[in-house]
Design a protein around this motif. Structure first.
Motif, mmCIF file in Angstrom:
data_model
loop_
_atom_site.group_PDB
_atom_site.id
_atom_site.type_symbol
_atom_site.label_atom_id
_atom_site.label_comp_id
_atom_site.label_asym_id
_atom_site.label_seq_id
_atom_site.Cartn_x
_atom_site.Cartn_y
_atom_site.Cartn_z
ATOM 1 N N ALA A 1 48.901 20.976 8.540
ATOM 2 C CA ALA A 1 48.586 20.076 7.430
ATOM 3 C C ALA A 1 47.075 19.905 7.293
ATOM 4 O O ALA A 1 46.351 19.815 8.285
ATOM 5 N N VAL A 2 46.629 19.890 6.054
ATOM 6 C CA VAL A 2 45.224 19.644 5.742
ATOM 7 C C VAL A 2 45.178 18.492 4.751
ATOM 8 O O VAL A 2 45.863 18.516 3.722
ATOM 9 N N TRP A 3 44.424 17.470 5.061
ATOM 10 C CA TRP A 3 44.244 16.313 4.208
ATOM 11 C C TRP A 3 43.694 16.757 2.853
ATOM 12 O O TRP A 3 42.908 17.705 2.784
ATOM 13 N N PRO A 4 44.065 16.104 1.732
ATOM 14 C CA PRO A 4 43.597 16.548 0.410
ATOM 15 C C PRO A 4 42.079 16.718 0.291
ATOM 16 O O PRO A 4 41.620 17.563 -0.472
ATOM 17 N N LEU A 5 41.316 15.946 1.041
ATOM 18 C CA LEU A 5 39.857 16.102 0.998
ATOM 19 C C LEU A 5 39.343 16.868 2.209
ATOM 20 O O LEU A 5 38.145 16.910 2.463
ATOM 21 N N GLY A 6 40.269 17.468 2.965
ATOM 22 C CA GLY A 6 39.921 18.130 4.218
ATOM 23 C C GLY A 6 39.430 19.553 4.047
ATOM 24 O O GLY A 6 39.225 20.053 2.939
ATOM 25 N N HIS A 7 39.277 20.184 5.206
ATOM 26 C CA HIS A 7 38.758 21.554 5.253
ATOM 27 C C HIS A 7 39.716 22.430 6.041
ATOM 28 O O HIS A 7 40.349 21.947 6.970
ATOM 29 N N PRO A 8 39.840 23.663 5.678
ATOM 30 C CA PRO A 8 39.136 24.338 4.587
ATOM 31 C C PRO A 8 39.610 23.845 3.221
ATOM 32 O O PRO A 8 40.786 23.565 3.021
ATOM 33 N N ALA A 9 38.683 23.744 2.307
ATOM 34 C CA ALA A 9 38.953 23.185 0.989
ATOM 35 C C ALA A 9 40.023 23.975 0.236
ATOM 36 O O ALA A 9 40.845 23.391 -0.482
ATOM 37 N N GLU A 10 40.044 25.295 0.410
ATOM 38 C CA GLU A 10 41.040 26.110 -0.283
ATOM 39 C C GLU A 10 42.448 25.748 0.180
ATOM 40 O O GLU A 10 43.383 25.684 -0.621
ATOM 41 N N GLU A 11 42.595 25.514 1.482
ATOM 42 C CA GLU A 11 43.913 25.151 2.004
ATOM 43 C C GLU A 11 44.292 23.740 1.565
ATOM 44 O O GLU A 11 45.449 23.470 1.248
ATOM 45 N N GLN B 1 47.638 22.834 -0.600
ATOM 46 C CA GLN B 1 48.635 21.856 -0.177
ATOM 47 C C GLN B 1 48.781 20.725 -1.185
ATOM 48 O O GLN B 1 49.876 20.177 -1.348
ATOM 49 N N VAL B 2 47.740 20.373 -1.895
ATOM 50 C CA VAL B 2 47.856 19.389 -2.977
ATOM 51 C C VAL B 2 48.771 19.947 -4.059
ATOM 52 O O VAL B 2 49.665 19.248 -4.563
ATOM 53 N N GLU B 3 48.569 21.202 -4.416
ATOM 54 C CA GLU B 3 49.422 21.835 -5.430
ATOM 55 C C GLU B 3 50.876 21.884 -4.956
ATOM 56 O O GLU B 3 51.796 21.616 -5.729
ATOM 57 N N LEU B 4 51.090 22.203 -3.688
ATOM 58 C CA LEU B 4 52.432 22.203 -3.116
ATOM 59 C C LEU B 4 53.051 20.805 -3.209
ATOM 60 O O LEU B 4 54.222 20.656 -3.550
#
Length: 178
Positions: free
Chosen positions: A44-54, A58-61
Motif C-alpha cells: 500500500a502507498v498513501w495517496p500522497l506517498g512515494h513513489p508518486a506513480e504507485e 492506487q488512488v485510481e484503483l
C-alpha cells in the motif's frame, strides 16, 4: 436509488456523518474509501506517498473499487453513501467517470481548517490523522469543485444535525429510520 458522495478535509466529520446518514434510510450502504484502501495489506502507498506513480495508480484503483461497490449496491436496491476525501475537481471527475449513476449528489462538509484540526486532535491517538496541508487542500477543493455540490459549513453543527440536514436537503427516503 440515490448515490451520495460525502467529501471534506480530514476531520470534517465524513465518517460519522455518513454512518448516521446511511442509518436514517430504510436500505442504505456506506462505502468508506479508507476501508477500501485498507484492503491492500502489502504494498500500500498513501495517496500522497512515494513513489508518486504507485500512489496515483492506487488512488485510481480506489475510485474504481468505490464506484463498483456503489453500482453493485445501487443495482441491489440500496441507497449508497460514499465517504471519501476528494482533493480537487480532477479527482472528482475521475470518481464520477467510474460511477454508473447518472446523477450522484455531492456534499462537501466544510467546517474550515480550524475545526478540522481541533476535531482531529480530539480523536483517540489511534484514530488521528497526521496532516498539515489543510489550507492547501481547502483551497484546492474550493477552486476545483467551484459551485459543484452542496457546501455545508458544519463547524457549529453536530454530526446528527448534519446528517439530518443532508437527508432533508437531498430529499432522501428516510421513511424507516434506524
Amino acid at each position: 436509488m440515490q448515490t451520495v458522495i460525502v467529501t471534506g478535509m480530514p476531520g470534517a466529520g465524513k465518517s460519522t456523518v455518513t454512518r448516521l446518514l446511511a442509518a436514517r434510510m430504510p436500505r442504505a450502504a456506506r462505502i468508506a474509501a479508507d476501508d477500501v484502501n485498507a484492503m491492500i495489506i502489502a504494498g500500500a502507498v498513501w495517496p500522497l506517498g512515494h513513489p508518486a506513480e504507485e500512489a496515483a495508480r492506487q488512488v485510481e484503483l480506489s475510485y474504481r473499487n468505490l464506484a463498483a461497490l456503489a453500482d453493485n449496491f445501487t443495482a441491489a436496491g440500496f441507497a449508497t453513501v460514499i465517504d471519501c476525501v476528494i482533493p480537487d475537481g480532477a479527482h472528482l471527475d475521475r470518481l464520477l467517470g467510474h460511477l454508473s449513476s447518472a446523477s450522484p449528489s455531492l456534499v462537501v462538509l466544510a467546517p474550515g481548517t480550524e475545526a478540522c484540526t481541533e476535531r482531529n486532535a480530539r480523536r483517540e491517538a489511534s484514530e488521528r490523522f497526521t496532516f498539515d496541508g489543510y489550507d492547501a487542500l481547502d483551497e484546492a477543493m474550493r477552486r476545483g469543485f467551484g459551485d459543484r455540490g452542496w457546501w455545508l459549513d458544519t463547524s457549529s453543527l453536530s454530526a446528527g444535525r448534519t446528517a439530518e440536514l443532508i437527508a432533508a436537503g437531498l430529499d432522501l427516503d428516510t421513511a424507516v429510520p434506524h
